[in-house]
Design a protein around this motif. Structure first.
Motif, PDB file in Angstrom:
ATOM      1  N   ALA A 122       0.847  -1.252   0.022  1.00  0.00           N
ATOM      2  CA  ALA A 122       0.166  -0.035  -0.090  1.00  0.00           C
ATOM      3  C   ALA A 122       0.816   1.165  -0.003  1.00  0.00           C
ATOM      4  O   ALA A 122       0.808   2.193   0.649  1.00  0.00           O
ATOM      5  N   MET A 123       1.682   1.325  -0.763  1.00  0.00           N
ATOM      6  CA  MET A 123       2.842   2.380  -0.825  1.00  0.00           C
ATOM      7  C   MET A 123       1.954   3.803  -1.165  1.00  0.00           C
ATOM      8  O   MET A 123       2.413   4.791  -0.801  1.00  0.00           O
ATOM      9  N   HIS A 124       0.893   3.824  -1.804  1.00  0.00           N
ATOM     10  CA  HIS A 124       0.087   5.042  -2.290  1.00  0.00           C
ATOM     11  C   HIS A 124      -0.305   5.532  -1.193  1.00  0.00           C
ATOM     12  O   HIS A 124      -0.474   6.539  -1.141  1.00  0.00           O
ATOM     13  N   LEU A 125      -0.806   4.851  -0.040  1.00  0.00           N
ATOM     14  CA  LEU A 125      -1.408   5.272   1.130  1.00  0.00           C
ATOM     15  C   LEU A 125      -0.076   6.109   2.167  1.00  0.00           C
ATOM     16  O   LEU A 125      -0.391   6.918   2.538  1.00  0.00           O
ATOM     17  N   LEU A 126       1.025   5.400   1.880  1.00  0.00           N
ATOM     18  CA  LEU A 126       2.169   5.900   2.584  1.00  0.00           C
ATOM     19  C   LEU A 126       2.718   7.096   2.053  1.00  0.00           C
ATOM     20  O   LEU A 126       3.104   8.006   2.740  1.00  0.00           O
ATOM     21  N   GLU A 127       2.705   7.213   0.580  1.00  0.00           N
ATOM     22  CA  GLU A 127       3.363   8.012  -0.161  1.00  0.00           C
ATOM     23  C   GLU A 127       2.451   9.563   0.177  1.00  0.00           C
ATOM     24  O   GLU A 127       3.158  10.622   0.237  1.00  0.00           O
ATOM     25  N   ASP A 128       1.293   9.384   0.164  1.00  0.00           N
ATOM     26  CA  ASP A 128       0.731  10.698   0.634  1.00  0.00           C
ATOM     27  C   ASP A 128       1.126  11.298   1.797  1.00  0.00           C
ATOM     28  O   ASP A 128       1.374  12.523   1.954  1.00  0.00           O
ATOM     29  N   VAL A 129       1.101  10.734   2.733  1.00  0.00           N
ATOM     30  CA  VAL A 129       1.533  10.961   4.160  1.00  0.00           C
ATOM     31  C   VAL A 129       3.083  11.580   4.160  1.00  0.00           C
ATOM     32  O   VAL A 129       3.395  12.370   4.771  1.00  0.00           O
ATOM     33  N   MET A 130       4.014  10.575   3.550  1.00  0.00           N
ATOM     34  CA  MET A 130       5.172  11.050   3.476  1.00  0.00           C
ATOM     35  C   MET A 130       5.347  12.349   2.855  1.00  0.00           C
ATOM     36  O   MET A 130       6.175  13.377   3.389  1.00  0.00           O
TER      37      MET A 130
END
Lengths: 298, 734
Positions: free
Chosen positions: B36-44
């Motif tokens: 779920a990189m896309h969820l993490l990416e937003d946060v990052m």
């Protein structure tokens, strides 16, 4: 009757006879609790009686009615509406994630697909299978022959994860090849562009298909339980990684997740698509019951 | 920058510890293959920058802590502001305020005693071999010892004998004196320390300009001294002072009634009631008045008295009951004369009363005799015609000659008159309609070398305004400073401006500056023309008026002010040869004797009754005695020289009164803000005690130790680290 799975775990079963056996054990165990026999099926329905006219096949005369009324009546049925189902199985990289549980998301998805295929075959429905990542990898058209089941199982067993999730693109190429007014079961984590995916679902619905989406989650993805400094490496792209202190971003991550799920759920409801989130530690039987429940509603 | 404990600076290497811990922490990370990189990416995207910054900040604080701690323990010293090198010997001039205001204080002692203690501590701390000098700032700067000394212990000992009895501080003079002392001193490192009560009245803004000029002369040297201010204020500011005192007459006659008006001021912030004001004459109490004073109030107390005997009489006004006793006394010496014989030369005698040129003047000079009153007149006048003016007449005990509308004098008369004035006589010249202007200007004035102060110009007329002539010219009203006119500053004594003049001589003021400085025009008409002009001539004095003595050209003779004005003008020129007897403490005492006394050593009795010997020197044909040790206020007496002549002609003792200027009586010190601005103005540093000075001195020698601010910084960092960490933890838990 105690189900086979009560005594042997699915992981043991996998070693014995693979998906087919697993599916059978799950489905039979599941069906044993139902009151009506699944063998009755849904696709052969009585429609009406009509008077016999010369030329009608003698064997279609309803002799019971003749016995009561001393007249020849022909028993008419609905056209045989055998259900045509396509199972779309996501084999993208992100499906390979495995947390602390005993199976990764893809294994769970394969098994779910197997169970559904088995269940449908037993109901005389015809089942096809599509595996995909950014684009369809294998396309097996629907058949209702029993032998077709083993083709499906074999294909699934041979499929490995890889590539990126790209539902929208996949569907664009896939939709023209699917029958109208069939059932489309999508088993995926639905990662990727939500808007594009919803557009594809709308397209499917527009062609008269029933759409059922099983969204596969790992518990880790829902709860983000990491504590230590962690390097997250993208399953779909090894060069893409992030070094993170998970504790500091957990809150934002969960909020982000919530938003993602919310968007998806709302979009699906808008297009009358059933979205069933499943976590890999949930039993498959639960998934089947959700499937049947959704079928009964129609 | 240098370090006192250089070795401990090595401790700074401990900064590596948090860095290593940080790096190790990062190495111990786990790797997760994540879908779920896309969820993490937003946060990052949103948080990464901030998180990185927080981590970096925390790391920096943790690294900085051991470094600064090591720096602190190594005791760094800023050498940028170092002025002296190490234990270098130093030349120090201490300016100590010994004005009487320093006697104020509290139960623990006076300001001056505190100043003495601080100075003795400062001197104790000077490096061996240093030289020092002390300048006393009261009554003008003067040095404690004749020259700077390296025997430092002797300075506090000498200072111990001193009392704060000086008049108000003279900063300018003291700074100049300090500059002079430095010229006699040996070391390149120099410091000026000013120890004072810093009273606002003496140190306030209006004294600034001279002070700066004096400071420049001090700092212009190639090795300018460091300047340090050490205020020794404190104690109550309640104080009552007596003075100034004014007397109704310049010279008194025997039996003449006079009044003494004394101002009593409450400088404090609390009211005073029932304060006695004593009036003593020749050490005998005559009267005591009791008064009450609100805070800041000034009250006048009036005493009347009559003297029965001629001579110099001592008047002593005093009060009591406050902490600072020095300014509770005011001394006055009044010369009382038997009589002042005057010759009035009448240029135009009249047939009827008040028609003669001198008639008004004669009445004004001896009003009691004119009215057959039993009271005595000080001035005895004799009216003569011009042709009777000769040496025999005026050499006999006559003190003043007045010329009223005298046409001209013959050559012999002029020479005799010049001799008369040169020997100390007084001359008053009234013009009139009969005078020979050409003779006055050519013979009497003689281009400034003659007796007449100013040339006579044309006769002035009232100005014509808007077509109508004004009624006349009046005496320009202003605050008078001349002793003859001071009396009229108080409107109760009559108004000079009531007099109206219809004509007058326009006296020609000299254009030449040198010539102008010799004459004193002390009153003018409102047209701007000079009215009263005086000039010294030899030992005597000449007074010239622009108007006649009678009422032909104006109504002055019929005004109430005429009598006291003429009396004062005549007594002023009569007394001109006598040196001033009422002086400020610290000013030199000058007593005049006949030339025959020159060379004798006479006894001067000071205010405390101590006897000093002083020699009479010959100066301009007179014997002059000068005595400078007059810092203590009070009565000083010069005992008469041995006398061989007839006993009734023996000279009497001469008396002199010395008073404090009342500048120091207001004990309010400068506020902290004013002190700071004074320090800025003098480019000085402010210390509160000798201990402070020693810290400052160390900073000047070795530089400023900065471990204190560093310690605060370490504490700050500790707290910052703690708070940052807690804040970050709270965010993790949230």
């Amino acid at each position: 009757m105690a189900a086979l799975t009560d005594v042997i775990t699915p992981s043991d079963l996998k070693q014995v006879s693979g998906l087919q056996f697993f599916a059978r054990s799950v489905v039979e165990g599941f069906c044993s609790g139902l009151h009506t026999s699944p063998h009755k099926g849904f696709s052969v329905e009585f429609k009406q009686h009509r008077p016999y006219v010369p030329g009608d096949e003698i064997r279609r005369i309803d002799w019971k009615v003749f016995g009561r009324s001393d007249r020849y009546y022909i028993r008419e049925y609905e056209e045989e509406t055998n259900l045509r189902c396509h199972i779309l199985l996501d084999a993208s990289g992100s499906m390979a994630y495995q947390g602390d549980g005993d199976q990764d998301k893809f294994t769970y998805a394969k098994r779910l697909a197997a169970c559904l295929a088995y269940l449908m075959m037993m109901q005389q429905d015809s089942v096809g299978l599509v595996t995909f990542d950014t684009e369809p990898r294998s396309f097996i058209p629907h058949r209702s022959r029993t032998s077709h089941l083993s083709v499906l199982m074999k294909t699934m067993e041979e499929t490995e994860t890889g590539g990126e999730t790209e539902l929208a693109g996949t569907f664009r190429t896939l939709v023209p090849r699917l029958h109208r007014r069939g059932l489309v079961v999508i088993i995926s984590d639905c990662f990727g562009d939500v808007a594009g995916m919803l557009k594809s679902l709308a397209h499917l619905r527009h062609r008269g298909n029933e759409v059922l989406v099983f969204q596969i989650w790992d518990r880790d993805e829902l709860e983000f339980p990491f504590k230590k400094w962690t390097r997250f490496v993208n399953l779909e792209d090894d060069d893409h990684m992030r070094l993170v202190d998970p504790a500091t971003i957990r809150k934002s991550y969960l909020a982000n997740l919530e938003r993602f799920r919310d968007d998806l759920q709302r979009g699906c409801r808008g297009h009358r698509v059933d979205l069933v989130p499943l976590v890999t530690d949930q039993p498959h039987a639960e998934a089947l019951s959700r499937y049947l429940a959704s079928r009964m509603r129609r | 920058m240098t370090f006192l404990n250089l070795i401990l600076l090595g401790g700074a290497a401990a900064f590596a510890i948090p860095l290593i811990i940080h790096l190790l922490n990062r190495r111990r990370l786990q790797v997760v293959h994540w879908g779920a990189m896309h969820l993490l990416e937003d946060v990052m995207r949103k948080n990464h920058q901030r998180l990185k910054l927080e981590q970096l900040l925390l790391l920096l604080i943790r690294i900085a802590l051991p470094i600064i701690l090591a720096l602190l323990m190594a005791r760094p010293v800023l050498t940028g502001m170092r002025q002296f090198a190490g234990e270098q010997q130093i030349s120090t001039v201490i300016l100590v305020d010994d004005s009487y205001g320093m006697q104020a204080g509290d139960a623990t002692g006076s300001r001056f005693s505190r100043a003495r203690e601080e100075i003795s501590q400062i001197i104790d701390q000077l490096p061996r071999g240093s030289d020092a000098s002390i300048v006393l700032m009261g009554s003008g700067g003067r040095t404690l010892l004749d020259e700077p000394t390296t025997v430092l212990e002797s300075l506090p000992a000498h200072l111990r004998d001193r009392q704060a009895l000086g008049n108000s501080v003279d900063v300018t003079d003291s700074l100049r004196r300090a500059a002079g002392e430095f010229e006699l001193m040996q070391h390149a490192a120099r410091e000026v320390i000013i120890v004072s009560g810093f009273q606002a009245s003496a140190w306030g803004g209006e004294h600034g300009s001279g002070r700066l000029a004096a400071l420049e002369s001090l700092t212009d040297s190639p090795t300018p001294p460091a300047v340090t201010l050490l205020p020794v204020g404190g104690g109550s500011t309640d104080n009552i002072s007596v003075g100034p005192v004014s007397v109704s007459a310049i010279i008194l006659g025997v039996g003449q009634r006079f009044s003494v008006r004394a101002e009593v001021t409450n400088h404090g912030t609390s009211g005073q009631t029932d304060i006695p004001v004593h009036f003593d004459v020749n050490d005998q109490r005559i009267r005591t008045s009791r008064i009450s004073l609100a805070p800041g109030q000034v009250t006048q107390v009036l005493f009347n008295h009559t003297f029965d005997e001629p001579g110099d009489h001592h008047i002593h006004l005093s009060t009591e009951g406050d902490a600072l006793a020095e300014d509770n006394h005011f001394h006055l010496v009044l010369p009382v004369w038997d009589e002042v014989p005057a010759v009035l030369v009448n240029g135009v005698p009249g047939q009827r009363p008040l028609e003669g040129e001198t008639d008004f003047l004669e009445i004004a000079l001896q009003p009691f005799r004119s009215t057959d009153a039993s009271l005595n007149d000080l001035i005895t006048s004799e009216v003569v015609l011009t042709n009777r003016l000769n040496w025999d007449l005026i050499s006999e005990n006559v003190r003043v000659v007045a010329l009223a509308n005298v046409e001209r004098l013959d050559r012999r008369q002029l020479e005799e008159l010049e001799r008369f004035v040169d020997q100390g006589g007084g001359l008053i010249v009234f013009p009139g309609d009969r005078i020979d202007t050409a003779w006055y200007n050519e013979e009497f004035h003689r281009d400034g070398t003659g007796l007449l102060p100013l040339r006579l110009g044309p006769i002035g007329q009232p100005r014509v305004q808007r077509g109508t002539a004004t009624s006349g010219a009046r005496i320009a009203a202003r605050r008078f400073t001349h002793p003859t006119l001071e009396y009229f500053n108080d409107p109760r004594n009559g108004r000079l401006s009531d007099a109206l003049f219809t004509r007058w001589y326009q006296l020609e003021e000299p254009i030449d500056e040198a010539a102008a400085s010799l004459v004193n025009i002390f009153s003018r008409l409102d047209t701007g023309d000079p009215l009263f002009v005086e000039q010294a001539y030899g030992n005597g004095r000449v007074l010239q008026l622009a108007v006649p003595a009678d009422n032909d050209w104006g109504n002055l003779p019929t005004q109430p002010v005429y009598v006291p004005l003429m009396q004062r003008l005549v007594t002023h020129v009569a007394a001109s040869s006598a040196p001033p007897v009422n002086l400020l403490a610290g000013e030199p005492l000058r007593a005049i004797f006949p030339e025959s006394v020159a060379g004798q050593r006479l006894v001067v009795v000071d205010a405390e009754g101590q006897e000093h010997m002083a020699e009479v020197r010959e100066l301009d044909g007179r014997g002059v005695l000068e005595f400078t040790e007059t810092r203590k206020p009070g009565l000083y007496r010069v005992l008469p020289p041995s006398w061989d002549g007839p006993e009734d002609e023996a000279p009497e003792e001469q008396r002199f009164a010395f008073n404090l200027s009342l500048l120091e009586s207001d004990l309010t010190p400068l506020s902290d803000e004013q002190l700071n601005s004074l320090a800025t103005e003098l480019n000085a540093q402010l210390v509160r005690s000798a201990a402070d000075h020693s810290v400052l001195d160390r900073a000047r020698r070795f530089g400023q130790e900065i471990w204190k601010p560093l310690l605060w910084f370490v504490l700050f960092l500790l707290f910052a680290e703690l708070l940052l960490q807690q804040w970050m933890a709270r965010r993790r838990l949230a």
